[in-house]
Write an enzyme that holds these catalytic residues in place. Sequence first.
Site: not given
Lengths: 196, 363
Positions: B145, B311, B344
């Site tokens: 991320s 995601d 995610h």
Amino acid sequence: MNRLRPDLRAIADAVAPQARVLDIGCDDGALLAALRAEKQVDARGLELDAACVERCVAQGLSVVQGDANRDLADYPDKGFDYAILSQTLQTTDRPDWMLDQLLRVGRQAFVSFPNFAHWRTRAALLLGGRMPVTRALPVSWYETRNIHHVTIDDFRELARAKGARIQREWFFTGEKPRSAAPNLLAEFAVFQLSRS
Amino acid sequence: MNAAPNALTLPQPLLLDGGGELVDARIAYETYGTLAPDRANAILLCHALTGDQYVAREHPVTGKPGWWARMVGPGKPIDTNRYFVICANVIGSCMGSSGPASTASDGRPYAMRFPVITVRDMVRGLVGLLDALEIGTLHAVVGGSMGGMQALSLAANWPERAQRVLAVATTSRHSAQNIAFHELGRQAIMADPAWAGGNYYAGETQPDAGLAVARMAAHITYLSEAALTKKFGRNLQDREAKSFGFDADFQVESYLRYQGSGFTRRFDANSYLYITRAMDYFDLAEEHGGLLADAFAASQARFCLVSFDSDWLYPTAESRHVVRALNAAGKAVSFVELSAPYGHDSFLLDVPALDRVVKGFLE
């Protein structure tokens, strides 16, 4: 190390040391791993199947998950000494486009494929009246990924039309090399090509 | 917030992308494993938006295990028996590194006087830490991320510092949708009267309500619809029937409220503003003349990008965009889209295929 398939062995032996190699449809990375170990090549791969890519990356190989029918266009011209397409040409959307791409991204290309004109295949169709299921083409017509069957003579014709020069060729029946009447007697063919 | 035990003050002012500088920047960090005599086994782990340096160590505020304890440790994919793992709190955050809650030179908290920072500024701070620790070239830089953004930024801007770059569930730029969700969170914080223009540190109340809403909105983006459905469906929370009121009737409401309020106990609202801003400003191509391939031109590192099919925050297309640029630049790159149901957050959760890829790539 597992023994390589005969077409991959022929390719591995023909690749020059320290070359930059892109194996398109590299499966679990057997050829790339052999080339890295034996020829110290800069080995890259492109593979559709995520589980295969995962096994390649777990071996430390640089492999990108992607669809060669689309993603090959993203690679720069002559970025590699060799572009390799083994047992995959007959599964591509457009084999003619694919051959162009191989000769664009690689200075040279290796292409291997099962020969649809092998006598067993001919016999299965002629005498059996059914789509051939043979040692070289073991999957029935409704399950096979082979959507563009090709013969050795067809491939030679395509290479000529694309202005590709055939530098070397290898033919196999099972594990055995074969040279006489390959379009009738060879189950598999390997061609090494360059754009003349 | 907390004074971290491991922290250092950078000897040089940190020159920032916004034009200013940060003097006496503090970087709080944790290390795991042992640095080899040749100093070549260091891995820099970069944390996500609300993460911190406690990657594999109990969190001092929450008492929970480290955020990537399943990945980092002895015998784990990032094996601390082999590698020396460094994880630092990014500047702008609130676990010991310089951020809006830190004390400025006038003795009061910076609050909104803290300079607006970028992801590259965060990485500048991390490179300053590596210099101080006398680590020249990293075995690898790893992040998911926002951590992945830092890993890519380090590869682009300090190409000699890492031999391997592993960027998971990330992107090279924030999309309009990404920015939109972050703006929602920021407006929730700033709409809370307790935010008081950012000057709430000495006050009786903190903007917890606003920060909780920000976290709730963001948390939804970290999960997949399938994960929410599987976990909660339309199940009711501790009741037999709908209340015909506005209590948390549904389990998913109760869960989000719990996530939101728990978050306010460990995170500073102003830090949330600054870090989301930095992420929104992130556009690696823009930093390098508009062409992403140029960002990586000087890198000799091997790259590995991993995305997850569920995601939707940083979808596979974003990773592929980076992979295309790396291919165009002729770099050694691996990429795989893994199948995992958690959205995610998959990168933090039990996805054995990710373990194998991480372990193999770091070899």
